[in-house]
Design a protein around this motif. Structure first.
Motif, PDB file in Angstrom:
ATOM      1  N   GLY A  90       3.004  12.191  -9.354  1.00  0.00           N
ATOM      2  CA  GLY A  90       2.051  13.179  -9.860  1.00  0.00           C
ATOM      3  C   GLY A  90       2.430  14.592  -9.440  1.00  0.00           C
ATOM      4  N   TRP A  91       2.874  14.737  -8.188  1.00  0.00           N
ATOM      5  CA  TRP A  91       3.303  16.047  -7.676  1.00  0.00           C
ATOM      6  C   TRP A  91       4.497  16.571  -8.487  1.00  0.00           C
ATOM      7  N   ALA A  92       5.461  15.694  -8.749  1.00  0.00           N
ATOM      8  CA  ALA A  92       6.643  16.079  -9.530  1.00  0.00           C
ATOM      9  C   ALA A  92       6.269  16.423 -10.970  1.00  0.00           C
ATOM     10  N   ARG A  93       5.338  15.676 -11.553  1.00  0.00           N
ATOM     11  CA  ARG A  93       4.912  15.936 -12.925  1.00  0.00           C
ATOM     12  C   ARG A  93       4.296  17.325 -13.035  1.00  0.00           C
ATOM     13  N   ARG A  94       3.517  17.720 -12.041  1.00  0.00           N
ATOM     14  CA  ARG A  94       2.878  19.034 -12.078  1.00  0.00           C
ATOM     15  C   ARG A  94       3.885  20.164 -11.926  1.00  0.00           C
ATOM     16  N   ARG A  95       5.092  19.823 -11.537  1.00  0.00           N
ATOM     17  CA  ARG A  95       6.154  20.825 -11.377  1.00  0.00           C
ATOM     18  C   ARG A  95       7.240  20.684 -12.432  1.00  0.00           C
ATOM     19  N   GLY A  96       6.920  20.024 -13.507  1.00  0.00           N
ATOM     20  CA  GLY A  96       7.819  20.021 -14.659  1.00  0.00           C
ATOM     21  C   GLY A  96       8.619  18.763 -14.896  1.00  0.00           C
ATOM     22  N   THR A 152       0.822  -1.215   0.000  1.00  0.00           N
ATOM     23  CA  THR A 152       0.000   0.000   0.000  1.00  0.00           C
ATOM     24  C   THR A 152       0.855   1.265   0.000  1.00  0.00           C
ATOM     25  N   GLU A 153       2.057   1.184   0.544  1.00  0.00           N
ATOM     26  CA  GLU A 153       2.924   2.365   0.635  1.00  0.00           C
ATOM     27  C   GLU A 153       3.234   2.959  -0.738  1.00  0.00           C
ATOM     28  N   TRP A 154       3.220   2.119  -1.764  1.00  0.00           N
ATOM     29  CA  TRP A 154       3.583   2.585  -3.098  1.00  0.00           C
ATOM     30  C   TRP A 154       2.640   3.686  -3.593  1.00  0.00           C
ATOM     31  N   ARG A 155       1.402   3.700  -3.082  1.00  0.00           N
ATOM     32  CA  ARG A 155       0.452   4.714  -3.531  1.00  0.00           C
ATOM     33  C   ARG A 155       0.883   6.124  -3.121  1.00  0.00           C
ATOM     34  N   ASP A 156       1.566   6.233  -1.975  1.00  0.00           N
ATOM     35  CA  ASP A 156       2.072   7.546  -1.551  1.00  0.00           C
ATOM     36  C   ASP A 156       3.200   8.011  -2.458  1.00  0.00           C
ATOM     37  N   VAL A 157       4.031   7.064  -2.921  1.00  0.00           N
ATOM     38  CA  VAL A 157       5.105   7.413  -3.862  1.00  0.00           C
ATOM     39  C   VAL A 157       4.518   7.745  -5.226  1.00  0.00           C
ATOM     40  N   ASP A 158       3.463   7.035  -5.613  1.00  0.00           N
ATOM     41  CA  ASP A 158       2.797   7.349  -6.878  1.00  0.00           C
ATOM     42  C   ASP A 158       2.238   8.769  -6.847  1.00  0.00           C
ATOM     43  N   ALA A 159       1.712   9.179  -5.676  1.00  0.00           N
ATOM     44  CA  ALA A 159       1.233  10.556  -5.528  1.00  0.00           C
ATOM     45  C   ALA A 159       2.385  11.542  -5.690  1.00  0.00           C
ATOM     46  N   ALA A 160       3.565  11.147  -5.230  1.00  0.00           N
ATOM     47  CA  ALA A 160       4.744  12.019  -5.374  1.00  0.00           C
ATOM     48  C   ALA A 160       5.136  12.170  -6.846  1.00  0.00           C
ATOM     49  N   HIS A 185       1.393   6.487 -13.775  1.00  0.00           N
ATOM     50  CA  HIS A 185       2.404   7.337 -14.427  1.00  0.00           C
ATOM     51  C   HIS A 185       3.537   6.507 -15.016  1.00  0.00           C
ATOM     52  N   ARG A 186       3.289   5.231 -15.306  1.00  0.00           N
ATOM     53  CA  ARG A 186       4.368   4.331 -15.731  1.00  0.00           C
ATOM     54  C   ARG A 186       5.140   4.848 -16.931  1.00  0.00           C
ATOM     55  N   GLU A 187       4.457   5.537 -17.834  1.00  0.00           N
ATOM     56  CA  GLU A 187       5.148   5.995 -19.050  1.00  0.00           C
ATOM     57  C   GLU A 187       6.180   7.076 -18.761  1.00  0.00           C
ATOM     58  N   HIS A 188       6.112   7.683 -17.584  1.00  0.00           N
ATOM     59  CA  HIS A 188       7.086   8.715 -17.215  1.00  0.00           C
ATOM     60  C   HIS A 188       8.224   8.163 -16.358  1.00  0.00           C
TER      61      HIS A 188
END
Length: 406
Positions: free
Chosen positions: A232-238, A222-230, A263-266
């Motif tokens: 998304g956060w990084a993507r929104r910042r470039g 389940t912890e991976w979901r918090d990293v997945d959110a990170a 976000h696997r493609e990134h």
């Protein structure tokens, strides 16, 4: 006479039946005791796997020479290692940096102190040897900001180390079980040196991020979901290309992100330091190290797998060990992976890392070390460790080639 014999025979039969009943009751009682003890041990082992624990005291301070600025520790497989390390202490200070081994004998190791100790400083004998080295981000003397990543559970604290030059390649670092973000600080200068921004994240139940109902680990499930959110956060910042770097259990988390993220493609690749690639391999190894019979370890794993046992184990749900076995799921990997693992790890065996590299030689590169212990490869051989990451990043076109390189 006949009546007397019949009475004697009846008494004998009654006596035999009584003995048999007593024997059956004794055996039943013994079986109950053994079964109860087995259940208690199994639950205790299972709970120990998923519940965060205080830092374990694993060595003793035998003496400090203030004029010479040296410290003498009880000799262990960790304290005798070459290199520079950290030492968690209690008393006048909570953390010391220690350097090279100056002398040793059968019971002790004397090392150079890299944190100055004064004559009036009292240190308790109990201590914990660590590969962290850097305890706070300020010690790196690099620009950074405190951030919060929004997740389903709330804000997860993170450190952002922006690289110069506006690169769109970021690395997200994920610490291991029972530690915090400070574990990852050793790798920040490596990525900074090749122009990659570093985001060092926290995740649920690690002591910095929000807590779930039980406060227990799910070992990456389940912890991976918090990293997945990170991500998304990084993507929104470039960020356009994401490298995931996981330490120990952080490696298990990174692998779950790589296989399950939207976000696997990134994701451009993974760097795994002393990673957990298959939890069953790790738990079987640690069970043997603790002297537990194999059936007890097996029962503990099955206990953790089940949902109905969670009130006893204090887990939030059953642990999906099949989903966490990346050797079995090797065909699903789509990203290049660099694994840095010591065959003398002593905590997370390198066997699953070797098996993964053998299963996917097209994607997985394994850099095997010796002597170095768990998550202490940087400490033991910083030059080789750093070169291995830089070279891999360049081969993946994630970092600029060195001047003069073909």
């Amino acid at each position: 006479m006949k009546a007397s014999r019949r009475a004697a025979m009846g008494d004998s039969a009654h006596s035999s039946a009584s003995v048999l009943r007593t024997l059956i009751l004794a055996l039943a009682s013994a079986l109950f005791v053994v079964t109860s003890a087995l259940v208690v041990v199994t639950v205790r082992v299972a709970r120990r796997v998923v519940m965060p624990a205080a830092r374990a005291v694993d060595t003793r301070i035998l003496g400090v020479d203030v004029p010479a600025q040296t410290i003498t520790l009880a000799r262990t497989p960790d304290t005798e290692l070459p290199g520079r390390y950290g030492l968690f202490t209690t008393g006048a200070t909570d953390y010391l940096k220690i350097g090279s081994v100056l002398s040793s004998d059968e019971r002790s190791v004397t090392r150079k102190l890299l944190t100055e100790v004064e004559g009036d400083m009292h240190l308790a004998a109990e201590a914990a040897f660590s590969g962290w080295y850097f305890q706070k981000p300020e010690e790196l003397h690099l620009p950074f900001t405190q951030e919060f990543i929004h997740t389903a559970l709330g804000g997860c604290p993170a450190w952002l180390f922006p690289a110069g030059g506006g690169s769109d390649t970021w690395v997200i670092q994920i610490h291991g079980r029972g530690t915090t973000r400070s574990e990852c600080l050793r790798a920040v200068p490596v990525f900074e040196s090749v122009g990659i921004t570093t985001l060092v994240v926290s995740y649920r139940n690690d002591g910095d991020a929000p807590r779930t109902r039980s406060g227990s680990y799910a070992l990456g499930a389940t912890e991976w979901r918090d990293v997945d959110a990170a991500i998304g956060w990084a993507r929104r910042r470039g960020a356009e290309r994401i490298v995931l770097m996981g330490w120990s259990m952080g490696g298990a988390i990174a692998l779950q992100v790589a296989l399950g993220s939207a976000h696997r493609e990134h994701i451009a690749g993974l760097v795994l330091e002393s990673p957990v690639v298959d939890w069953r391999t790790v738990l079987a190894y640690q069970g043997r190290a603790l002297g537990l019979p194999a059936p007890v370890t097996g029962l503990a794993i099955e206990t953790l797998r089940a949902d109905w046992t969670t009130p006893a184990t204090h887990a939030d749900g059953g642990i999906p060990f099949d989903r966490l076995d990346i050797v079995a799921r090797a065909t699903e990997l789509r990203h290049p992976v660099l694994i840095l693992h010591s065959d003398d790890d002593g905590f997370v065996p390198s066997t699953a890392s070797h098996r993964l590299a053998e299963a996917r030689p097209d994607l997985v590169e394994l850099q095997s070390f010796t002597t170095a212990r768990h998550t202490k490869l940087w400490n033991y051989d910083q030059e080789r460790w750093t070169d291995a990451i830089r070279d891999w990043l360049r081969r993946q076109d994630l970092a600029p080639a060195e001047e003069g390189a073909p």
